[in-house]
Design an enzyme around this catalytic site. Structure first.
Site, PDB file in Angstrom:
ATOM      1  CE  LYS A  26      32.014  36.339  49.679  1.00  0.00           C
ATOM      2  NZ  LYS A  26      32.603  36.644  48.375  1.00  0.00           N
ATOM      3  NE  ARG A  80      33.317  29.347  40.481  1.00  0.00           N
ATOM      4  CZ  ARG A  80      34.050  30.319  39.938  1.00  0.00           C
ATOM      5  NH1 ARG A  80      35.018  30.017  39.084  1.00  0.00           N
ATOM      6  NH2 ARG A  80      33.827  31.571  40.231  1.00  0.00           N
TER       7      ARG A  80
HETATM    8  N1  BES Z   1      28.745  34.914  46.338  1.00  0.00           N
HETATM    9  C1  BES Z   1      29.919  35.390  45.718  1.00  0.00           C
HETATM   10  C2  BES Z   1      29.667  36.291  44.523  1.00  0.00           C
HETATM   11  C3  BES Z   1      29.005  37.608  44.804  1.00  0.00           C
HETATM   12  C4  BES Z   1      29.758  38.732  45.042  1.00  0.00           C
HETATM   13  C5  BES Z   1      27.633  37.719  44.760  1.00  0.00           C
HETATM   14  C6  BES Z   1      29.134  39.940  45.262  1.00  0.00           C
HETATM   15  C7  BES Z   1      27.011  38.923  44.984  1.00  0.00           C
HETATM   16  C8  BES Z   1      27.760  40.040  45.226  1.00  0.00           C
HETATM   17  C9  BES Z   1      30.740  34.195  45.218  1.00  0.00           C
HETATM   18  O1  BES Z   1      30.633  33.050  45.973  1.00  0.00           O
HETATM   19  C10 BES Z   1      32.163  34.608  45.248  1.00  0.00           C
HETATM   20  O2  BES Z   1      32.664  34.836  46.295  1.00  0.00           O
HETATM   21  N2  BES Z   1      32.771  34.694  44.092  1.00  0.00           N
HETATM   22  C11 BES Z   1      34.117  35.092  43.981  1.00  0.00           C
HETATM   23  C12 BES Z   1      34.783  34.200  42.957  1.00  0.00           C
HETATM   24  C13 BES Z   1      36.268  34.361  42.903  1.00  0.00           C
HETATM   25  C14 BES Z   1      36.888  33.826  44.158  1.00  0.00           C
HETATM   26  C15 BES Z   1      36.758  33.616  41.695  1.00  0.00           C
HETATM   27  C16 BES Z   1      34.153  36.541  43.538  1.00  0.00           C
HETATM   28  O3  BES Z   1      33.327  36.952  42.735  1.00  0.00           O
HETATM   29  O4  BES Z   1      35.002  37.272  44.045  1.00  0.00           O
HETATM   30 MN    MN Z   2      32.001  32.972  47.574  1.00  0.00          MN
END
Ligand code: BES
Ligand code: MN
Ligand code: ZN
Length: 497
Positions: free
Chosen positions: A280, A354
């Site tokens: 990230k 997931r």
């Molecule tokens: N934990 C994150 C989602 C999230 C983002 C929760 C902001 C709370 C606040 C999740 O694991 C994630 O990183 N999701 C990605 C999915 C994508 C790679 C398809 C996302 O939402 O960017």
């Molecule tokens: Mn994630």
């Protein structure tokens, strides 16, 4: 804090603060009228001076009102009598606790049960007052070097009843509200604890402690060796990059008959989400301490129902892991086999929620669950779609969806149903494996739900994406909200009734 009840004349109560409502048109609530009468029109005189107009959430603190036993009278605006509703009532309760917290009145008499809220019973109002007051009193100070001096010295709040016939109802609603509050607070604290403290091992230890605290609870912690043996290749693909061992935590509350099938709650417990090799960006990465809020809400709900002694069997499962980049972490492009036998092409290691959930959702099939609700801070796309007011709900069963919607409205912890149409499934098809773990930029919260739907065909199931509702990542009220503990507690209580 202690909650009690009281009947009789509000003007005679010897307390440090009596809390009464005034409406916008200068109309007094019944108890305000009592105080006004005792003080020979003092309240009305004050109201005429326009220091308070009665608009919702306005307050005015009066001292030494003549012939009133309480040292202080807190007037709170109730707004227009005709437009009173559930949300306003809870909001007013939050205002009141903010005010008495600032004033530090030790003993209080709250005369707000008499306020009419369309469609709401006295139990509902009692529970909301307890819930709102405790939310106002919560603060996260565990990580301060020195325990802060306790500045709020509020000892008790008594709720004024119209007559003694309400006594039992209100007392039991206080108990239910307190049980719920204990659950919400524990969910908040688990959420707020940083990633270096709140590891999967920490969550497992807390769950083991629950079994010591409550006779209705038993806890089983499944360790990585066993997780691997069970064939949970998706779960393992996430936890393998971290030195913190992943855990599958199974918390069972036996409140119903021995053979009765349970309702099952499953929580995403990523104790820190760096994104893994699909790292990230740095700026807001610290917010990923809250990526275990789904798990925290499952934990908190188990606390609440155990505290309450809910007459129902409930199993709470927490899929706890840390998502780290390392020499042994999963690579984008890796293909893993899930416990269900289906294979997944990991196109993005940041779509890890997931992956841990799908194996947990397969694992729980053995409980023959009546319903299954999973809770997860699953996608940023959910925050874009719904913001922070509603949790996204997906369901493969209209009955479960309706029950959750109703529970959301009653608890004021609302959900909004999103589509789980076949049409979206194509986005997660994979050329090499049975499915991919991402579905492209469009409809990101939906395609994540579609992924989970492929593992939940055998039971009635709903998925809650709480990425927007479970925490506030910055600003003065930064922290866990405790959502959706109220929702889940209401849902289970309605089913038990
Ligand atoms: N934990 C994150 C989602 C999230 C983002 C929760 C902001 C709370 C606040 C999740 O694991 C994630 O990183 N999701 C990605 C999915 C994508 C790679 C398809 C996302 O939402 O960017
Ligand atoms: Mn994630
Ligand atoms: Zn995550």
């Amino acid at each position: 804090m202690k909650y009690g009840t009281r009947t009789g004349n509000a003007a005679k109560a010897r307390t440090q603060c009596v809390i009464v409502g005034v409406y916008e048109n200068g109309q007094l609530s019944p108890s305000a009228r009592v105080l006004d009468k005792a003080s020979k029109g003092y309240l009305r005189k004050i109201l005429k001076r326009d220091d308070i107009s009665g608009k919702t959430n306005q307050t005015l603190l009066l001292h030494d009102v003549p012939n009133v036993g309480a040292t202080r009278v807190l007037l709170v605006g109730l707004g227009n009598e005709k437009s009173m509703d559930s949300a306003k009532y809870a909001d007013i309760a939050r205002t009141v606790i903010g005010k008495i917290k600032a004033t530090s009145t030790r003993t209080n008499l709250c005369c707000l049960l008499e306020v009419d809220v369309p469609g709401r019973s006295i139990d509902w109002k009692t529970q909301k007052i307890v819930e709102s007051f405790e939310a106002g009193l919560y603060s996260f100070t565990k990580m301060k070097g020195k325990p802060p001096v306790n500045t709020d010295s509020i000892e008790s709040v008594d709720l004024l009843l119209d007559d003694r016939s309400e006594l039992e109802t209100v007392q039991s609603a206080i108990a239910v509200g307190s049980a719920l509050t204990a659950g919400i607070s524990s969910a908040k604290t688990l959420g707020n604890l940083p990633g270096n403290i709140c590891t999967p091992t920490y969550l497992a230890d807390q769950a083991k402690q629950l079994a010591k605290d409550y006779s209705s609870i038993t806890t089983k912690v499944i360790e990585e060796k066993e997780i691997e043996k069970l064939g949970m290749g998706a779960f393992m693909s996430v936890t393998r990059g971290s030195v913190q061992p992943g855990k599958l935590i199974v918390i069972t509350h036996k409140g119903g008959k021995a053979k009765e099938a349970p309702h099952v709650l499953v929580g995403k417990g990523i104790t820190f989400d760096t994104g893994g090799i699909s790292l990230k960006p740095g700026a807001a990465m610290h917010e990923m301490i809250w990526d275990m809020c789904g798990a925290a809400s499952v934990f908190g709900t188990m606390v609440a129902i155990a505290e309450q002694g809910l007459a129902m069997n409930v199993v709470g499962v927490i899929a706890a892991a840390e998502n780290m980049p390392s020499g042994d972490a999963s690579r984008p492009g890796d293909i893993v086999k899930t416990m269900s036998g289906q294979t997944v092409e990991i196109l993005n290691t940041d779509a890890e929620g997931r992956l841990v959930l799908c194996d947990a959702l397969t694992y729980i099939d053995q409980f023959n669950p009546k319903t299954v609700i999973d809770v997860a801070t699953l996608t940023g796309a959910c925050v874009i779609a719904l913001g922070s007011h509603a949790s996204a709900m997906y369901a493969n069963d209209d009955g479960v969806a309706a029950d959750l919607t109703k529970a959301g409205e009653d608890s004021l912890d609302r959900v909004w149903r999103m589509p789980l149409w076949e049409d979206y499934q194509a986005q997660i098809n994979s050329a090499f494996a049975d499915m991919a773990n991402i579905g492209g930029r469009e409809a990101g919260s939906i395609t994540a739900a579609c992924f989970l739907a492929r593992f939940t065909k055998k039971y009635r199931w709903a998925h809650l994406d709480v990425a927007g509702s479970a925490f506030k990542g910055s600003g003065p009220s930064k922290g866990s909200t405790g959502r959706p503990v109220s929702l889940l507690f209401e849902y289970l209580n309605n089913l038990a009734a």
